[in-house]
Design a protein around this motif. Structure first.
Motif, PDB file in Angstrom:
ATOM      1  N   LEU A  25      41.158  36.530  37.984  1.00 56.45           N
ATOM      2  CA  LEU A  25      41.987  35.933  36.937  1.00 56.45           C
ATOM      3  C   LEU A  25      42.015  34.411  36.983  1.00 56.45           C
ATOM      4  N   LEU A  26      41.776  33.832  38.150  1.00 55.79           N
ATOM      5  CA  LEU A  26      41.853  32.380  38.316  1.00 55.79           C
ATOM      6  C   LEU A  26      40.670  31.890  39.145  1.00 55.79           C
ATOM      7  N   ASP A  29      40.502  32.348  43.112  1.00 55.25           N
ATOM      8  CA  ASP A  29      40.542  33.783  43.343  1.00 55.25           C
ATOM      9  C   ASP A  29      40.407  34.095  44.834  1.00 55.25           C
ATOM     10  N   PRO A  30      41.047  35.060  45.430  1.00 54.42           N
ATOM     11  CA  PRO A  30      42.162  35.803  44.852  1.00 54.42           C
ATOM     12  C   PRO A  30      43.482  35.062  45.047  1.00 54.42           C
ATOM     13  N   LEU A  31      44.441  35.376  44.222  1.00 55.14           N
ATOM     14  CA  LEU A  31      45.778  34.805  44.317  1.00 55.14           C
ATOM     15  C   LEU A  31      46.657  35.852  45.003  1.00 55.14           C
ATOM     16  N   ARG A  32      47.287  35.469  46.105  1.00 54.32           N
ATOM     17  CA  ARG A  32      48.085  36.429  46.884  1.00 54.32           C
ATOM     18  C   ARG A  32      49.520  35.929  47.031  1.00 54.32           C
ATOM     19  N   CYS A  33      50.435  36.874  47.054  1.00 52.42           N
ATOM     20  CA  CYS A  33      51.826  36.550  47.352  1.00 52.42           C
ATOM     21  C   CYS A  33      52.530  37.803  47.834  1.00 52.42           C
ATOM     22  N   VAL A  63      53.566  39.013  36.391  1.00 57.64           N
ATOM     23  CA  VAL A  63      53.092  37.771  36.999  1.00 57.64           C
ATOM     24  C   VAL A  63      52.762  36.800  35.873  1.00 57.64           C
ATOM     25  N   ASP A  64      53.456  35.683  35.861  1.00 54.89           N
ATOM     26  CA  ASP A  64      53.201  34.607  34.897  1.00 54.89           C
ATOM     27  C   ASP A  64      52.284  33.602  35.600  1.00 54.89           C
ATOM     28  N   LEU A  65      50.986  33.724  35.325  1.00 54.95           N
ATOM     29  CA  LEU A  65      50.008  32.875  36.008  1.00 54.95           C
ATOM     30  C   LEU A  65      50.167  31.407  35.651  1.00 54.95           C
ATOM     31  N   ALA A  66      50.477  31.109  34.392  1.00 53.21           N
ATOM     32  CA  ALA A  66      50.598  29.720  33.956  1.00 53.21           C
ATOM     33  C   ALA A  66      51.729  28.998  34.676  1.00 53.21           C
ATOM     34  N   ARG A  67      52.832  29.701  34.916  1.00 54.18           N
ATOM     35  CA  ARG A  67      53.994  29.087  35.560  1.00 54.18           C
ATOM     36  C   ARG A  67      54.073  29.387  37.046  1.00 54.18           C
ATOM     37  N   ARG A  68      53.165  30.247  37.518  1.00 50.70           N
ATOM     38  CA  ARG A  68      53.150  30.646  38.926  1.00 50.70           C
ATOM     39  C   ARG A  68      54.478  31.286  39.331  1.00 50.70           C
TER      40      ARG A  68
END
Length: 103
Positions: A25-26, A29-33, A63-68
């Protein structure tokens, strides 16, 4: 009621402190939390005078990717009988200062 594509759903229930990873998605990649693990409860006061504290289940993660930001929704099913007089939402924060979970 689920409007998400089947590839974006999870079978069963997520824990409120689950680790999540977003892939493809970004650029980073990858985005983890990890979800914050806050506990949602409902205190039910019945017409009979009885009181019941019930844990709520984690239902939806957005998950709002733009606002994190990550938004979570919890749910609880309550029977019609015995009649509920008052339902109070209660929340337990693992860290009282943490009310948002940044990505």
């Amino acid at each position: 009621w689920n409007g998400a594509h089947p590839d974006l759903t999870v079978r069963g229930l997520l824990r409120s402190d689950a680790d999540i990873a977003l892939e493809g998605l970004l650029p980073e990649d990858p985005l983890r939390c990890r979800l914050p693990g806050h506990g949602m409860f409902t205190l039910l006061r019945y017409e009979s005078g009885e009181i019941d504290l019930r844990p709520m289940e984690l239902d939806t993660v957005v998950v709002d990717l733009a606002r994190r930001l990550v938004y979570v929704t919890s749910r609880l099913a309550v029977r019609r009988e015995p009649a509920v007089r008052v339902a109070e939402l209660r929340m337990h924060f693992n860290d009282p200062d943490q009310q948002e979970a940044p990505l």
